[in-house]
Scaffold this active site. Structure first.
Site, mmCIF file in Angstrom:
data_model
loop_
_atom_site.group_PDB
_atom_site.id
_atom_site.type_symbol
_atom_site.label_atom_id
_atom_site.label_comp_id
_atom_site.label_asym_id
_atom_site.label_seq_id
_atom_site.Cartn_x
_atom_site.Cartn_y
_atom_site.Cartn_z
ATOM 1 N N ARG A 109 -1.985 6.375 6.222
ATOM 2 C CA ARG A 109 -1.781 4.948 6.023
ATOM 3 C C ARG A 109 -0.298 4.637 6.019
ATOM 4 O O ARG A 109 0.459 5.215 5.249
ATOM 5 C CB ARG A 109 -2.405 4.597 4.668
ATOM 6 N N THR A 113 2.652 -1.391 6.180
ATOM 7 C CA THR A 113 1.666 -2.326 6.758
ATOM 8 C C THR A 113 0.254 -2.072 6.218
ATOM 9 O O THR A 113 -0.625 -2.904 6.388
ATOM 10 C CB THR A 113 1.606 -2.149 8.285
ATOM 11 N N ASP A 210 -3.814 8.577 -5.879
ATOM 12 C CA ASP A 210 -3.882 9.021 -4.483
ATOM 13 C C ASP A 210 -4.805 10.234 -4.403
ATOM 14 O O ASP A 210 -4.501 11.300 -4.949
ATOM 15 C CB ASP A 210 -2.477 9.389 -3.983
ATOM 16 N N ASP A 213 -3.303 13.480 -2.900
ATOM 17 C CA ASP A 213 -2.341 14.121 -3.795
ATOM 18 C C ASP A 213 -3.044 14.824 -4.949
ATOM 19 O O ASP A 213 -2.636 15.904 -5.377
ATOM 20 C CB ASP A 213 -1.355 13.090 -4.362
HETATM 21 N N1 URA Z 1 -6.182 5.913 -0.972
HETATM 22 C C1 URA Z 1 -6.137 6.584 -2.149
HETATM 23 O O1 URA Z 1 -6.030 7.809 -2.158
HETATM 24 N N2 URA Z 1 -6.206 5.887 -3.300
HETATM 25 C C2 URA Z 1 -6.345 4.554 -3.341
HETATM 26 O O2 URA Z 1 -6.424 3.979 -4.429
HETATM 27 C C3 URA Z 1 -6.390 3.862 -2.100
HETATM 28 C C4 URA Z 1 -6.307 4.559 -0.935
#
Ligand code: URA
Length: 220
Positions: A109, A113, A210, A213
């Site tokens: 991502r 954007t 995340d 992560d």
């Molecule tokens: N991707 C993630 O890992 N966590 C989120 O909250 C949104 C997208």
């Protein structure tokens, strides 16, 4: 299990709640996080595969002959993890669907954007008869819906039927669900939770942070 519409299922079960609490807790280690996520994945896969096609086969038990339902190999099941967080679902999905093919989708991502950027699209040859291909897209977080929509578009551009696509996630945002439903009303969405909202950075609130992560132990 709570079926909100015939195309949206939210799993409801005390074990799901318990494991979601472990996953959401910022103090859970990566190992604890992964194990709890895997436990929920089994339940998600059961729901995501409830429409896969079977055929009748005669089996002989040690006692008698009987007719059983087995996977219909005229069909092809493709599991499509979106890298990298989707890989955690993939291990369990392959274990439960040993006859499936894995189609890796590499997307990250763009933090400005929030649009997906593709870097990998690895697939096995898809059957000639596209109406017999069932695709399960795997991504733990349905946030803005941008990656999910791109992944679905990619399969539809390869003539996979929209009604044969399932989007399987752990936590979703109301916005993400609405967007997939608006663009692809026939896609089935299976999730373990619908959270409150997205924050300005596109993270699900309360969410889990995340996912990649936390799974791969790569905090900022
Ligand atoms: N991707 C993630 O890992 N966590 C989120 O909250 C949104 C997208």
């Amino acid at each position: 299990m709570e079926v909100l519409t015939n195309k949206l299922t939210v799993l409801k079960h005390p074990l799901i709640d318990h494991n979601l609490a472990i996953i959401r807790d910022k103090n859970s280690s990566s190992e604890t996080f992964k194990n709890a996520l895997k436990r929920i994945t089994y339940a998600l896969i059961f729901e995501a595969t409830k429409n896969i096609k079977t055929k009748t086969k005669e089996i002989e038990t040690p006692v008698a002959k009987t007719n059983c339902e087995v996977f219909d190999d005229d069909y092809q099941v493709v599991i499509a993890p979106i890298l990298r967080a989707g890989m955690i679902f993939c291990e369990v999905a392959q274990e439960m669907l040993p006859f499936s093919n894995v189609h890796h989708i590499g997307m990250y991502r763009d933090e400005e954007t929030l649009e997906p950027v593709w870097y990998y699209d690895k697939r096995k040859k898809i059957k000639q008869d596209k109406s017999k291909v069932q695709v399960i897209i795997l991504d733990p977080m349905l946030a803005t819906g941008n990656s999910g929509i791109d992944a679905i578009k990619n399969f539809i551009s390869k003539d996979i039927l929209e009604e044969n696509i399932v989007f399987m996630c752990l936590i979703s945002s109301p916005e993400g669900i609405k967007r997939i439903q608006r663009f692809f009303p026939k896609v089935q969405i299976v999730t373990a939770a619908i959270d409150k909202e997205l924050n300005s950075k596109g993270y699900i609130v309360p969410g889990l942070g995340d996912a990649g992560d936390r799974i791969y132990n790569t905090p900022d």
